[in-house]
Design an enzyme around this catalytic site. Structure first.
Site, PDB file in Angstrom:
ATOM      1  N   LYS A  73       0.811  -1.215   0.000  1.00 28.81           N
ATOM      2  CA  LYS A  73       0.000   0.000   0.000  1.00 28.81           C
ATOM      3  C   LYS A  73       0.846   1.267   0.000  1.00 28.81           C
ATOM      4  O   LYS A  73       0.440   2.294  -0.545  1.00 28.81           O
ATOM      5  CB  LYS A  73      -0.947   0.004   1.204  1.00 28.81           C
ATOM      6  N   LYS A 111      -7.003  -9.108  -7.605  1.00 29.92           N
ATOM      7  CA  LYS A 111      -8.170  -9.164  -6.745  1.00 29.92           C
ATOM      8  C   LYS A 111      -9.194  -8.123  -7.163  1.00 29.92           C
ATOM      9  O   LYS A 111      -8.845  -7.009  -7.555  1.00 29.92           O
ATOM     10  CB  LYS A 111      -7.744  -8.930  -5.293  1.00 29.92           C
ATOM     11  N   LYS A 149     -12.353  -2.032  -5.276  1.00 28.29           N
ATOM     12  CA  LYS A 149     -13.033  -0.768  -5.555  1.00 28.29           C
ATOM     13  C   LYS A 149     -12.067   0.286  -6.071  1.00 28.29           C
ATOM     14  O   LYS A 149     -12.491   1.296  -6.642  1.00 28.29           O
ATOM     15  CB  LYS A 149     -13.738  -0.261  -4.301  1.00 28.29           C
TER      16      LYS A 149
END
Length: 376
Positions: free
Chosen positions: A154, A238, A241
């Site tokens: 991230k 994956k 959103k």
């Protein structure tokens, strides 16, 4: 001082509730213990949550929401929270965060969670989460957090710009779980490492403070044919959103035509579905669609292959689209109804937060006593 001038030995440390060999609290090493350490013998409890950071999609429904509903009917207490504290580890528009919290709660209710059976609440409404997280920050070791791969993914190449909260996110997650002494946690593959950290923190706290069995060492619940739902545009990624392509995912707010269109456009290969499950091994997009069908229909992947093996996607995709529409349409309709009535959502969240605090506050009080904090 003694009579000969030598320094007196320091007084013995006060005895803790249990007496057994404990590790050096400044290390992350657990010594061999000759005497078996008592296991947690409390009741079975299940806990999970979803971040309040944007729209939910099919992956959330199959990987979390659908399973929460199944678990609530097993008799054990189920705590399901909206992880708004986790959400702010990256920037969230304050004007949208409250609405996103309500949307997650609406999805819980629309999917079938019953607030009489499951305790549904916002994480930030129970202050014990933050209190226990700080104590666990002092139990966890830097080396443990350095090994967390999700932070590296991230933060990317600019980790110095990331928030401290993003780095210590797994410690807060451990507090979320252990605050309610949860014994089982439904997790996706990407969260298994964080649960391992929770297990390490529980074991180290129990050892360091001489309270074996105080916190359970929770077990993961990883089951079902679509535990990890992949992108409709890339079977190796994956469903997310954050993907810039809306066609990569089915949103829980999509209408029937949009759902059918996205499945029709889903990436596949030119070959028909194989006759055996092994034939999907090198075909990630086909494997993903079969897994989605199996999860929605309540079948195994083998049963789906037995039904559609040898058929092309021209036959399989329409069947999958019909199944997805029929499965998700009631959820979508109920979500929209609830979002039009925020007062109902707020009533559920307030009642859930009060029930959660009733269970959490005594645990934090006991932890403070164990740690040695001053108590009036």
């Amino acid at each position: 001082m003694t009579c000969d001038g030598a320094a007196e030995p320091p007084p013995a440390s006060p005895r803790l509730p249990f007496d057994f060999p404990r590790p050096d609290p400044m290390t992350d090493q657990t010594p061999d213990v000759a005497t078996p350490v008592p296991n947690y013998d409390g009741p079975r409890r299940i806990l999970s949550g979803i971040q309040a950071s944007g729209a939910l999609h099919l992956g959330n429904y199959l990987g979390a929401l659908k399973r929460f509903v199944e678990l609530q009917d097993q008799g054990a207490p189920v705590y399901v929270f909206v992880a708004d504290m986790h959400a702010i580890t990256v920037w969230q528009d304050p004007a949208k965060l409250t609405a996103q919290t309500r949307e997650i709660a609406a999805a819980y209710l629309a999917s079938g969670l019953d607030p009489e059976k499951a305790i549904i609440f916002p994480q930030s409404a129970v202050r014990a989460h933050a209190e226990l997280a700080w104590i666990f920050n002092c139990v966890a070791r830097l080396g443990w957090l350095d090994r967390m791969t999700q932070f590296k993914e991230k933060s990317g190449k600019h980790k110095e710009r990331s928030s401290v909260g993003l780095y210590t996110y797994p410690v807060l997650q451990a507090a979320d779980i252990l605050l309610y002494k949860a014994t089982e946690v439904p997790v996706g593959e990407d969260q298994k490492q964080h649960l391992e950290l929770t297990r390490d923190i529980a074991a180290k706290f129990n050892n360091d403070f001489g309270v074996p069995g105080f916190f359970p060492v929770p077990e993961p619940i990883i089951q079902g044919p679509a535990t990890r739902v992949m992108s409709l545009r890339d079977g190796a990624a994956k469903m997310s959103k954050s993907d810039p392509s809306d066609n990569s995912r089915i949103n829980l707010t999509d209408d029937a035509d949009t759902i059918a269109s996205k499945i029709k456009k889903a990436k596949t290969d030119p070959e028909p579905l194989p006759e055996t499950l092994d034939g999907l091994n090198e075909r990630p997009e086909a494997k993903n669609l079969v897994a989605i069908y199996a999860a929605l229909a309540g079948l195994t992947r083998e049963q789906v292959i037995a039904q559609f093996g040898g058929q092309g996607f021209g036959a399989f995709k329409p069947a999958l689209a019909d199944l997805a529409v029929s499965s998700l349409a009631p959820v979508t309709a109920e979500m929209r109804r609830l979002m039009d009535d925020p007062a109902e959502i707020d009533r559920v969240l307030k009642a859930g937060a009060e029930r959660a605090a009733e269970g959490a506050d005594p645990v934090v009080d006991e932890v403070k006593k164990i740690v040695g904090f001053w108590r009036a």
